[in-house]
Design a protein around this motif. Sequence first.
Motif, PDB file in Angstrom:
ATOM      1  N   SER A   1      -3.842  45.427  52.883  1.00  0.00           N
ATOM      2  CA  SER A   1      -5.157  45.304  53.517  1.00  0.00           C
ATOM      3  C   SER A   1      -6.201  46.128  52.773  1.00  0.00           C
ATOM      4  O   SER A   1      -7.327  45.663  52.541  1.00  0.00           O
TER       5      SER A   1
ATOM      6  N   GLU B   1      -6.903  44.542  49.360  1.00  0.00           N
ATOM      7  CA  GLU B   1      -7.684  43.314  49.526  1.00  0.00           C
ATOM      8  C   GLU B   1      -9.133  43.639  49.856  1.00  0.00           C
ATOM      9  O   GLU B   1     -10.065  42.989  49.365  1.00  0.00           O
TER      10      GLU B   1
ATOM     11  N   LEU C   1      -6.914  42.754  45.007  1.00  0.00           N
ATOM     12  CA  LEU C   1      -5.728  41.966  45.317  1.00  0.00           C
ATOM     13  C   LEU C   1      -6.131  40.512  45.512  1.00  0.00           C
ATOM     14  O   LEU C   1      -7.135  40.214  46.166  1.00  0.00           O
ATOM     15  N   ASN C   2      -5.347  39.638  44.929  1.00  0.00           N
ATOM     16  CA  ASN C   2      -5.582  38.196  45.040  1.00  0.00           C
ATOM     17  C   ASN C   2      -4.966  37.696  46.351  1.00  0.00           C
ATOM     18  O   ASN C   2      -3.749  37.719  46.528  1.00  0.00           O
ATOM     19  N   SER C   3      -5.835  37.262  47.263  1.00  0.00           N
ATOM     20  CA  SER C   3      -5.358  36.857  48.593  1.00  0.00           C
ATOM     21  C   SER C   3      -4.415  35.668  48.512  1.00  0.00           C
ATOM     22  O   SER C   3      -3.436  35.583  49.275  1.00  0.00           O
TER      23      SER C   3
END
Length: 986
Positions: free
Chosen positions: A656, A659, A664-666
Motif C-alpha cells: 500500500s 503504491e 509499484l505497478n498496480s
Amino acid sequence: ANVMEAVPVQKNGKVKEKDRSWEAARKILLGNINAFVDDLKEFKSKIDEGAVPDTNFKEVRTYIALEFFTEEAIAKKNSAAAGLCAWVINIVKYYDIWRDVEPKRMKVAEANAQLKKATDDLNVVQKKVAEMEEQLAKLTDEFNKAEADKAEAVDTAERGKTKLDLAQRLINALGSENERWAAGIIKLEAARVLLDGDVLLASAFISYIGPFTKDYRVQLVSDVWIPFMATAAAGAPIPMTENSNPIDTLANEAQIAEWNTQGLPADPVSAENGAIVCRSDRWPLLVDPQLQGTAWIKKMESGTERHLQILRLGSSNLLNGLETAIENGWSVLIENIGERIDAVLGPLIARATVKRGGSLYLPLGENEVSFHKDFRLFLHTKLSNPHYPPEIQAEVTIVNFTVTPRGLEDQLLALVVRKERPDLASKKAALIQQANQFMIQIRRLEDDILMKLSTAEGDITENISLIEGLEDAKRQTVESNAKLEEGKLTAVSVNETSEKYRSVARQGALLFFIMNSLHKMHTYYIYSLNAFVVIFQHGIELVQQAEEKKKSSGRKISMLSKLKKAAHKVIETQRFDWNRDLLHAHSHADENDLMAMAKMARSKADAEEKDHMSPEQYTERCGLLKSSIMDVLYNYVRRGLFEKDKLAVASLLAFSILEDKGQLNSLVLKTMLADRSNSDPMPMGEELAAWLPEDQWKRIKCLEDDLFEAVPAFQDFGEKISNDAEDWMNFYNHEAPETMEIPSSEMKGLSELEKMVVLRALRPDRLTFALKKFIKETMGETFVTQPPYNMRATYMETSASTPVFFVLFPGVDPTPWVEELALSFDVSAARGNFVNISMGQGQEKPAEDVLERMSEQGGWVMLQNVHLMQSWLPTFERKLELCSETANPSFRCFISAEPPAMSHMRNVPEALLQSCIKVANEAPADLKSNMRRSWDTFSQARIDESATPPVFAGCLFALCFFHSVLLGRKKFGQQGWSRSYGFNTG
C-alpha cells in the motif's frame, strides 16, 4: 362745631364750655335721634370733603386722653354711650389717617386730571394707531402668506435634497449588491425551471444515500440516478441542473461553514452527512465509529435553546429523560446503540403520534407524552458495519459518518503541523475558524439586508432608520469581506508551509484505513481512531525526543528539566473519555489559537512566519516522521496479530505504501495476487515438459497474456523459458530460488515485485520467503523480525482508560506476566490492590464491584476468560467506560479471552476491542522464535552477576538451544521419546 348747625360755635370755632356738658349735648344733639345718626354717618364724608375744622379734633383729644374714655369703660355705664365713644375714637383715628393721605390724594387727583388729559390724547393717538394696525395687519397677512409660500418652497427643497441624499446613500449602500442580485435573479430564474429535477435528486439523496461510502455515493448518483432521470419522463429528461450536486440544493456555503465551526470535518462527505442530518424528516442514526459526527451533534445542539440530553439504552433514566425532552422540545442523543433497539422506543422512532384537541401525543412505555414540535432525536452507534432490521431502516435515516481518507488526511495534517509547528497550527486553525465566521456573518448580513428591504413600508428613501441599518449592514459586510480576503492572503503562506507535511498526513490516513480494514481478517483486529491518533502522536514525539536528546547530549540536565519530562510522561498516560474525538482539538481553533490570530492581525510584520528549512530538509524531516510513525503503528498492530496473519499485514502495509508513492505497478501486484492460469495454453516443448509441471506452464502463459503490455519483458515469456530451459530448470529446482537472479538475460531488469510474480508462477511454495525478503528490503528488518514480547513496554502504553486485552492460546497464560509486572509497582493481591477473577457463572456482580472499587482506589484488575460471559460483556463494557472516565490514574484493567472458532465470528463487543491494547502472544512455532523467547527471559544484568559471565552465557545459550529443540519436538508427540517435554517457557 361748624359741622352740625344745631351746635353753637364761638368765633374762634370752638364750643363754649357750658355747651360741652351732657345736658347741653343731649338737648342739642339727641332731640332728633335719626337725624343725629344720619349726621354721624355722613361725618366721614364730610371729613373727606374737608368740611370738618381741625379745631374739633384738637379739642376732642382732651377727652380721648381721659383714662375712662374707652369703649369698655363706658359700656359698663351705657352701651349707647359706649358706641358713641367708639365712634369718636375711630373717627379721630380716621381723621389722623385722612390728614396724612389727603395731600397724596390731592396729588392723585392732580395726576388723575393729568391722566385724563393724557388718556384723551392717547385715545386720539390710539385711534390713529388702530387705523395703522389695521393697515399693518393687512400687510402682515400678505407678508405671512408670502413667508409661508417661501417656507413651503424651502421645506420642499430640503426634503428633496434630503431624499436625494438618502437615495444616494441607499444607492451607495446597495449599489455593490446589484451585480450579485442580478446574477442571483438570473440563477433563480434558471433554477426555477430545473427545480423539479434538482429537488427530486436531493430528496433521493437524503432518503437513500446516507449508509453508503463516498465511492458508492458517486456511483449511485452519477451512474444510476442521473442517467435514469435523463429518460424518466416518458423517454424525455426531467429538467435538472447539468452536473447537479444534491449538496447545492440542500445547503449553502454559510451553513456548511457554520457546521464546520461546530466541529463537523471539512470534507465533502461530512458536508453531505450534515445536510442529510439537518434536512431529513426522519430521525438520523449516525454510524460513527470515530465519534466525529457525535462531536458535531453535541456542539450544534448544545446551549440553553436545545438542552441536549445524552442518554444510553438500558440506563435507568432513559424513559424519564426522553419524556422531559419530548414535552419541552429538547434534543436527545442516544449513544452507542447496538443492532437491537428496545421495543419501547418503537413508537418514538416511528413517530406514532396521536392528535387530540389540537395537540400531539406519543405513547412511551406506559405513559402518553405531549409531543413538542421542536423535539429532535439523534441515534448513534459505534459499530462500523451494523445490521439493522428493515423496519428500523425504514423509520430512521442511516448516515455513515465513518471518516473518509481525504477528511482524515486533512485532520492528521493539522495534527502534524500542531506537533511540528505549533505557531503555524494556531494560525491555520484560527484562520479557518475566522473564515468560517466571516462567511456566516456575511451570509446573515446579506439576508438581513434583503429582509429589511422586503419588510419596509412606505417610501424607503424617506426611511432614515432603514437606510442607516442597511449602511451598517453593508459596512460590516465590506469589513468582513476585507478581513476574509486578508485572511486568505495570510493563509496562503501558512498553507504553503503546512502542505510540506502533507506526505506524513497522507501516509497516516493510508495506515489508518489499512488498520481499519483488518477486521476482515479477524474480528479481533478492530481499532479506534482515538487509538490510532495516540499512536500517530507517539511516532512524532519519538522523533522530537530523539532530536532533543541529541541536542542535550553533553549538556547537564537540570532538575527542573527532569521534572518537566516526568510531568510530560504523566500527561501522556492520563485517562480520556472513550466518546471524545481526540483529533477535534488539533483541527479546530481554541481560545489560544484565536488570541494568536488577534496578535497576528495587530502586527502584520509577524503575520507570516519565516521558514528557514530548505525543501531537502523538509523531505528528510517528513521521512523521519513517516518512518517513526510506521514503526510505532506496526509494532502496535503486530502485538495483537495472530502469527498466521503477521506476514499478510506486513505485506499489505508494504504494498500500500509503495503504491501510494508510485513505486509499484498496480497491475503487476493484482496479477500476483490473482494467480490466474491459462485454461488452454499452447503445448510446451519436450525439454520443458521433462521438469516443468503443467500447472506452472499455464500460469506462465497467463502471465505472458496479462503483463506483456505493462512489462515488455514478459512478452513471449514461455518462449524465453524454452530457450534457456537448463538455466530455468536450475532456478526451478533451487532450494531458495528467491535468492537467485532471473535466468533470462532479457529479464535481468525486473523489479523485486515482478520477480515475485515469476516466483508465484513457478515456485509458489517460496513466495512467503520472497515476501519476507521484499519487505525487509523495502520496509526494514523490524517488519519481518519480531522481538520477544515485553510486558513492561505494553504497560507504558496503557492508561486508566486503556485496558489490555490478552488473546488466549494453548500453552500461553498471561497471568504470570501481569503479576510479575504488578510486583515491580508494589501491586499485589497481598496488598489488596490486585484482584484476579476467572470469569464464570455468578462472577458478574463481584467483577463489577471490583471494577468500581479498584477504579476509585487505583488498583489493578485482571478478568480472565471473559468470552464465557457473552450476555454480560455489554454491561461490562459500559461499566468499564464509566469507571475509566473518573478512574484513579493508577487504575489498570487486564482482560483475557479465547478467540472465536472462526475468524468472522464475534465473542467480544466491538467497542470494547476498540478501546483495548490487544496482545496476541502465541507460543513460538519454530526453533528461532523459541530461541529468541528463551534467551530474552534472562537479562544482561543476570548474566553480569555471575562470576564468569562468558562461561555462564555459553552454558545459558546451550540450555536455551536444547530447550528450543525439545519444544520443537512437541509437535511429534512422544514419538522417539519416553515421555513428552512439559516446559513451555525458558
